[in-house]
Design a protein around this motif. Structure first.
Motif, PDB file in Angstrom:
ATOM      1  N   TRP A   1      -3.425   4.025  -1.208  1.00 23.87           N
ATOM      2  CA  TRP A   1      -3.647   3.369  -2.796  1.00 23.87           C
ATOM      3  C   TRP A   1      -2.835   1.880  -2.608  1.00 23.87           C
ATOM      4  O   TRP A   1      -2.135   1.409  -2.022  1.00 23.87           O
ATOM      5  CB  TRP A   1      -2.203   4.200  -3.778  1.00 23.87           C
ATOM      6  CG  TRP A   1      -3.124   5.389  -3.943  1.00 23.87           C
ATOM      7  CD1 TRP A   1      -3.828   5.874  -3.772  1.00 23.87           C
ATOM      8  CD2 TRP A   1      -2.127   6.170  -4.204  1.00 23.87           C
ATOM      9  NE1 TRP A   1      -4.100   7.244  -3.847  1.00 23.87           N
ATOM     10  CE2 TRP A   1      -2.331   7.108  -4.648  1.00 23.87           C
ATOM     11  CE3 TRP A   1      -0.747   6.298  -5.050  1.00 23.87           C
ATOM     12  CZ2 TRP A   1      -2.186   8.512  -4.709  1.00 23.87           C
ATOM     13  CZ3 TRP A   1      -0.060   7.812  -5.272  1.00 23.87           C
ATOM     14  CH2 TRP A   1      -1.157   8.552  -5.292  1.00 23.87           C
ATOM     15  N   PRO A   2      -3.858   0.396  -2.851  1.00 25.15           N
ATOM     16  CA  PRO A   2      -3.165  -0.621  -3.414  1.00 25.15           C
ATOM     17  C   PRO A   2      -1.940  -0.443  -4.076  1.00 25.15           C
ATOM     18  O   PRO A   2      -2.435   0.186  -5.019  1.00 25.15           O
ATOM     19  CB  PRO A   2      -4.714  -1.207  -3.392  1.00 25.15           C
ATOM     20  CG  PRO A   2      -4.931  -0.234  -4.070  1.00 25.15           C
ATOM     21  CD  PRO A   2      -4.948   1.168  -3.683  1.00 25.15           C
ATOM     22  N   GLU A   3      -1.010  -1.618  -4.319  1.00 25.89           N
ATOM     23  CA  GLU A   3       0.059  -1.606  -4.936  1.00 25.89           C
ATOM     24  C   GLU A   3      -0.045  -3.222  -4.893  1.00 25.89           C
ATOM     25  O   GLU A   3      -0.947  -4.530  -4.738  1.00 25.89           O
ATOM     26  CB  GLU A   3       1.606  -1.191  -4.149  1.00 25.89           C
ATOM     27  CG  GLU A   3       1.500   0.625  -3.790  1.00 25.89           C
ATOM     28  CD  GLU A   3       1.351   1.487  -5.518  1.00 25.89           C
ATOM     29  OE1 GLU A   3       1.083   0.688  -6.328  1.00 25.89           O
ATOM     30  OE2 GLU A   3       0.813   2.432  -4.560  1.00 25.89           O
ATOM     31  N   SER A   4       0.396  -3.238  -6.681  1.00 26.72           N
ATOM     32  CA  SER A   4       0.874  -4.874  -7.042  1.00 26.72           C
ATOM     33  C   SER A   4       1.652  -4.659  -8.018  1.00 26.72           C
ATOM     34  O   SER A   4       1.626  -5.752  -9.309  1.00 26.72           O
ATOM     35  CB  SER A   4      -0.353  -5.204  -7.441  1.00 26.72           C
ATOM     36  OG  SER A   4      -0.574  -6.900  -8.046  1.00 26.72           O
TER      37      SER A   4
ATOM     38  N   TYR B   1       1.018  -1.325   0.129  1.00 23.02           N
ATOM     39  CA  TYR B   1      -0.037  -0.080   0.234  1.00 23.02           C
ATOM     40  C   TYR B   1       0.847   1.113   0.249  1.00 23.02           C
ATOM     41  O   TYR B   1       2.144   1.408   0.509  1.00 23.02           O
ATOM     42  CB  TYR B   1      -1.037  -0.118   0.900  1.00 23.02           C
ATOM     43  CG  TYR B   1      -2.206  -1.240   1.164  1.00 23.02           C
ATOM     44  CD1 TYR B   1      -2.812  -0.423   0.894  1.00 23.02           C
ATOM     45  CD2 TYR B   1      -1.536  -2.867   1.877  1.00 23.02           C
ATOM     46  CE1 TYR B   1      -4.143  -2.116   0.801  1.00 23.02           C
ATOM     47  CE2 TYR B   1      -2.612  -3.466   2.181  1.00 23.02           C
ATOM     48  CZ  TYR B   1      -3.475  -3.290   1.517  1.00 23.02           C
ATOM     49  OH  TYR B   1      -4.595  -4.625   1.322  1.00 23.02           O
ATOM     50  N   THR B   2       0.232   2.195  -0.738  1.00 24.98           N
ATOM     51  CA  THR B   2       1.298   4.181  -0.595  1.00 24.98           C
ATOM     52  C   THR B   2       0.083   4.299   0.218  1.00 24.98           C
ATOM     53  O   THR B   2      -1.413   4.689  -0.111  1.00 24.98           O
ATOM     54  CB  THR B   2       1.293   3.966  -1.599  1.00 24.98           C
ATOM     55  OG1 THR B   2       2.961   3.402  -2.272  1.00 24.98           O
ATOM     56  CG2 THR B   2       1.730   5.546  -1.930  1.00 24.98           C
TER      57      THR B   2
ATOM     58  N   LEU C   1       4.238   7.173   1.610  1.00 20.22           N
ATOM     59  CA  LEU C   1       4.796   6.517   2.643  1.00 20.22           C
ATOM     60  C   LEU C   1       4.592   4.828   2.601  1.00 20.22           C
ATOM     61  O   LEU C   1       2.894   4.703   1.562  1.00 20.22           O
ATOM     62  CB  LEU C   1       4.014   6.461   4.436  1.00 20.22           C
ATOM     63  CG  LEU C   1       4.398   7.573   4.736  1.00 20.22           C
ATOM     64  CD1 LEU C   1       4.037   8.044   6.139  1.00 20.22           C
ATOM     65  CD2 LEU C   1       5.690   7.939   5.142  1.00 20.22           C
ATOM     66  N   CYS C   2       5.116   4.432   2.156  1.00 17.52           N
ATOM     67  CA  CYS C   2       5.187   2.999   1.794  1.00 17.52           C
ATOM     68  C   CYS C   2       4.773   1.386   2.746  1.00 17.52           C
ATOM     69  O   CYS C   2       5.743   1.653   3.676  1.00 17.52           O
ATOM     70  CB  CYS C   2       6.672   2.984   0.897  1.00 17.52           C
ATOM     71  SG  CYS C   2       6.410   3.512  -0.499  1.00 17.52           S
ATOM     72  N   TYR C   3       3.637   0.997   1.905  1.00 19.30           N
ATOM     73  CA  TYR C   3       3.853   0.067   3.201  1.00 19.30           C
ATOM     74  C   TYR C   3       3.822  -1.472   2.407  1.00 19.30           C
ATOM     75  O   TYR C   3       3.881  -2.354   1.361  1.00 19.30           O
ATOM     76  CB  TYR C   3       2.391  -0.249   4.020  1.00 19.30           C
ATOM     77  CG  TYR C   3       2.234   1.110   4.842  1.00 19.30           C
ATOM     78  CD1 TYR C   3       2.516   1.050   6.272  1.00 19.30           C
ATOM     79  CD2 TYR C   3       1.723   2.634   3.933  1.00 19.30           C
ATOM     80  CE1 TYR C   3       1.499   2.422   6.461  1.00 19.30           C
ATOM     81  CE2 TYR C   3       1.683   3.838   4.731  1.00 19.30           C
ATOM     82  CZ  TYR C   3       1.414   3.289   6.109  1.00 19.30           C
ATOM     83  OH  TYR C   3       1.606   4.479   7.315  1.00 19.30           O
ATOM     84  N   ASP C   4       3.737  -3.062   3.574  1.00 25.73           N
ATOM     85  CA  ASP C   4       3.712  -4.231   2.818  1.00 25.73           C
ATOM     86  C   ASP C   4       2.672  -4.913   2.734  1.00 25.73           C
ATOM     87  O   ASP C   4       0.681  -3.573   3.652  1.00 25.73           O
ATOM     88  CB  ASP C   4       4.500  -5.455   3.540  1.00 25.73           C
ATOM     89  CG  ASP C   4       4.093  -5.367   4.733  1.00 25.73           C
ATOM     90  OD1 ASP C   4       3.155  -4.467   5.610  1.00 25.73           O
ATOM     91  OD2 ASP C   4       5.420  -6.120   5.847  1.00 25.73           O
TER      92      ASP C   4
END
Length: 233
Positions: free
Chosen positions: A89-92, A49-50, A203-206
């Motif tokens: 934002w979800p990331e992939s 996620y961001t 900010l970046c998350y797993d």
């Protein structure tokens, strides 16, 4: 996973609605036309996620946005803003992030009003839900609740004061975040600029909502690169 994020955020110290100066949501608010997708539907697996945080003075400078009566971020009608939340934002993976999973249900007026001091543009709130939130939550209320919890769990530095620091660098801004949030590694703090001026912090998350190193593209300018911050507050 969303419940996991809410539990983590609830256990962390926060500064509710930081940098929303004297913000008061308007009594009357109308739903606008629903957002239109700017790309294909993409329901890819979520890998992280961001939390995208915008610096309002940079977004609003020039004055054109302040003329829009619905753009509360810039027109001063409900308060003045420093950092605000652009979105969660979800990331992939690069170029494969989930998007536009559903345009319904639409956020209610109550949903929008409850979050205007976090993201002070009603159309942006609905856009963020439709483009990003619908891929990670079943309803706008759940998406915004998650975004609010994560937003409140982050302590935000005084970028207006920081802008006066001689020889300011991207690393100085990242270190200001770490000073207030020791649990955030510098590698998890992305900086977005335009012509050297601060636009956003990412900010970046797993996938379990724990801080993780940003990709090189999302990390942005290296720590020794000069940075300008538009004051304008």
């Amino acid at each position: 996973m969303i419940r996991y994020a809410l539990l983590i955020a609830a256990a962390l110290p926060g500064q509710a609605l930081a940098q929303a100066y004297q913000c008061r949501a308007p009594q009357q608010l109308e739903l606008l036309q629903p957002p239109q997708p700017d790309g294909p539907r993409r329901d890819t697996p979520i890998t992280g996620y961001t939390l995208a945080i915008s610096w309002s003075p940079e977004f609003c400078r020039g004055g054109s946005a302040a003329k829009d009566p619905r753009n509360y971020q810039c027109n001063g009608a409900i308060g003045r803003f420093g950092f605000v939340l652009h979105g969660l934002w979800p990331e992939s993976g690069p170029g494969k992030y989930p998007q536009w999973c559903s345009l319904t249900p639409r956020p209610s007026v109550a949903d929008l009003k409850a979050n205007l001091c976090m993201t002070p543009v009603p159309s942006l709130l609905e856009h963020e839900w439709a483009k990003h939130g619908s891929c990670m939550a079943r309803t706008p209320a759940v998406y915004f609740k998650t975004a609010q919890a994560m937003w409140k769990a982050v302590r935000l530095p005084d970028a207006d004061r920081l802008s006066r620091q001689p020889g300011l660098t991207a690393g100085d801004l990242r270190r200001a975040f770490v000073t207030l949030n020791p649990r955030i590694p510098i590698a998890a703090i992305g900086v977005r600029t335009g012509n050297g001026w601060l636009r956003e912090v990412h900010l970046c998350y797993d996938r379990k909502f724990k801080f993780a190193a940003c990709t090189a593209a999302k990390f942005g300018p290296k720590n020794d690169i000069s940075l300008n911050i538009w004051r304008g507050l």
